[in-house]
Write an enzyme that holds these catalytic residues in place. Structure first.
Site, PDB file in Angstrom:
ATOM      1  N   TRP A   1      15.749 -25.801  11.466  1.00  0.00           N
ATOM      2  CA  TRP A   1      16.731 -26.870  11.527  1.00  0.00           C
ATOM      3  C   TRP A   1      16.542 -27.562  12.526  1.00  0.00           C
ATOM      4  O   TRP A   1      16.534 -28.927  12.501  1.00  0.00           O
ATOM      5  CB  TRP A   1      18.087 -26.291  11.278  1.00  0.00           C
ATOM      6  CG  TRP A   1      18.434 -25.539  10.181  1.00  0.00           C
ATOM      7  CD1 TRP A   1      18.683 -24.421   9.770  1.00  0.00           C
ATOM      8  CD2 TRP A   1      18.382 -26.212   8.593  1.00  0.00           C
ATOM      9  NE1 TRP A   1      18.818 -23.996   8.337  1.00  0.00           N
ATOM     10  CE2 TRP A   1      18.672 -25.171   7.787  1.00  0.00           C
ATOM     11  CE3 TRP A   1      17.989 -27.524   8.222  1.00  0.00           C
ATOM     12  CZ2 TRP A   1      18.663 -25.414   6.279  1.00  0.00           C
ATOM     13  CZ3 TRP A   1      18.221 -27.672   6.841  1.00  0.00           C
ATOM     14  CH2 TRP A   1      18.335 -26.842   6.105  1.00  0.00           C
TER      15      TRP A   1
ATOM     16  N   ASP B   1      23.925 -28.914  16.817  1.00  0.00           N
ATOM     17  CA  ASP B   1      24.111 -28.916  15.468  1.00  0.00           C
ATOM     18  C   ASP B   1      24.690 -27.279  15.353  1.00  0.00           C
ATOM     19  O   ASP B   1      24.000 -26.192  15.693  1.00  0.00           O
ATOM     20  CB  ASP B   1      22.810 -28.795  14.662  1.00  0.00           C
ATOM     21  CG  ASP B   1      22.837 -28.312  13.448  1.00  0.00           C
ATOM     22  OD1 ASP B   1      23.795 -27.921  12.871  1.00  0.00           O
ATOM     23  OD2 ASP B   1      21.717 -28.313  12.757  1.00  0.00           O
TER      24      ASP B   1
ATOM     25  N   LYS C   1      29.695 -23.029   5.522  1.00  0.00           N
ATOM     26  CA  LYS C   1      29.491 -21.884   6.022  1.00  0.00           C
ATOM     27  C   LYS C   1      30.769 -21.122   6.630  1.00  0.00           C
ATOM     28  O   LYS C   1      31.526 -20.468   5.849  1.00  0.00           O
ATOM     29  CB  LYS C   1      28.242 -21.667   6.911  1.00  0.00           C
ATOM     30  CG  LYS C   1      26.811 -22.005   6.582  1.00  0.00           C
ATOM     31  CD  LYS C   1      26.279 -22.927   7.557  1.00  0.00           C
ATOM     32  CE  LYS C   1      24.985 -23.575   6.883  1.00  0.00           C
ATOM     33  NZ  LYS C   1      24.093 -22.932   5.936  1.00  0.00           N
TER      34      LYS C   1
END
Ligand SMILES: Cc1ncc(COP(=O)(O)O)c(C=O)c1O
Length: 364
Positions: free
Chosen positions: A105, A175, A199
């Site tokens: 990511w 992030d 999540k």
């Protein structure tokens, strides 16, 4: 709904939500909070939805201790859009940003920021298979960098920062998609926080963005309307039709967190779950945990089997035993158990008990 028939869901996202929340959502489908309008059918311009989004924002502020002068947004496009949008808004022409690359990511984040300005990798864990995150002092930030970006939890490889990365006085952008609200994240130490909701916060389709006054001050003129944070701040995340369903669920998840000890309660439960599973992984060489011990994630636990040929058998047998979502990400392989806030400790107990049985059946 009893939840009978639900698997123990270890999926990495979208992920298991507390059953209480799932039931509240089911109740709201035909009639949202006595309004007579169904959850999927209600206008975002209605009073009842305005109450929902206001409540969601208030709860996010309370649970995550967001400073009053920070903005909270509920956007769409996922964290992946934020890789570009953050840089578009706060890097600007001629700007420089440094990145700690701890997994797939963050690799994507630096690539997208590079479309806007000078995005440089300050630390890169790829050569050692992303087994750890850097300690402070393992990297240098350029003296003229505008900010440092990092990924607080590396969902694919199962590593996590357990300290605030030293940004050498530069603003920090994070992030936090896969550990927000499941771990301690000091919002005031950051200038921009973004996280896909799917999540720890709710369903897919909502992206939480938190912006400091510094971040707002960086935004130039003439950006594409939908990619300009100012657009969404000025319209309370309702410049266009927001994800009404997702924001409702996020509000209900936040209410559940508040009823269950707030962020401290969530952290305590997540520590207990992770220590149960890591204890099993450390018990026998039958399992080969991926992450270095100091960087182990509380949210995503990744491992291989010493005999990798047994991995498909493990996945088949675990699925048959009602344990779902354990296949490692395609870029890593092996096994991954994601244990976000909605995952009850009973699921982890079942998993560990299955693992012991599996070892006794298939070990030497
Ligand atoms: C840390 C992290 N960042 C970004 C993303 C991408 O999020 P999205 O699918 O919402 O774009 C994910 C998705 O799993 C993630 O775990």
């Amino acid at each position: 709904m009893t939840g009978a028939g639900r698997v123990h869901n270890f999926g990495a996202g979208p992920a298991v939500l507390p059953l209480e929340v799932v039931n509240e959502v089911a109740e709201a489908l035909p009639d949202l909070m006595g309004s007579g309008f169904g959850l999927l059918e209600v206008s975002h311009r209605s009073d009842v939805f305005q109450n929902v989004i206001d409540s969601a924002e208030e709860r996010v502020r309370r649970v995550l201790s967001v400073p009053d002068d920070y903005h909270v947004l509920f956007l769409q496009g996922g964290a992946s859009t934020q890789f570009y949008m953050t840089a578009l808004n706060i890097l600007g022409d001629g700007g420089k940003a440094d990145f700690l690359v701890t997994g797939g990511w963050s690799q994507k984040a630096v690539k997208e920021a590079g479309r806007i300005g000078d995005a440089k990798v300050a630390w890169d864990g790829s050569a050692e298979g992303f087994k750890s995150v850097p300690d402070n002092g393992d990297y240098n930030i350029r003296s003229d960098a505008d900010y440092l970006h990092y990924t607080s939890n590396n969902t694919l490889f199962g590593t996590q920062f357990h300290h605030l990365p030293d940004s050498e006085g530069k603003p920090l952008v994070v992030d936090a998609s896969s550990d927000i609200c499941g771990t301690s994240l000091d919002i005031p130490s950051h200038d921009l926080v973004y996280a896909g909701a799917q999540k720890n916060l709710g369903p897919s389709g909502v992206t939480l963005v938190i912006l400091s006054p510094w971040a707002m001050s960086r935004i130039g003129e003439g950006l594409p309307t939908m990619l300009d944070y100012k657009t969404h701040v000025s319209k309370g995340s309702m410049f266009n039709t927001p994800n009404t369903f997702g924001i409702f669920v996020l509000d209900r998840v936040m209410a559940w967190v508040e009823r269950n000890g707030g962020i401290e309660g969530a952290i305590e439960r997540n520590r207990a779950k992770a220590s149960l599973l890591y204890r099993e992984l450390d018990r026998t060489a039958f399992w080969v945990p991926h992450a270095d011990s100091g960087s182990r994630s509380l949210m995503n636990v990744t491992w291989r089997l010493a005999d990798e040929s047994l991995e498909p058998v493990f996945l088949d047998e675990s699925a048959a035993a009602g344990l779902g979502g354990l296949k490692g990400h395609r870029s890593v392989g092996g096994i991954r158990a994601s244990m976000y806030n909605g995952c009850p400790i009973e699921s982890v107990e079942e998993l560990v008990s299955f693992m012991k049985g599996f070892e006794s059946r298939h070990g030497q």
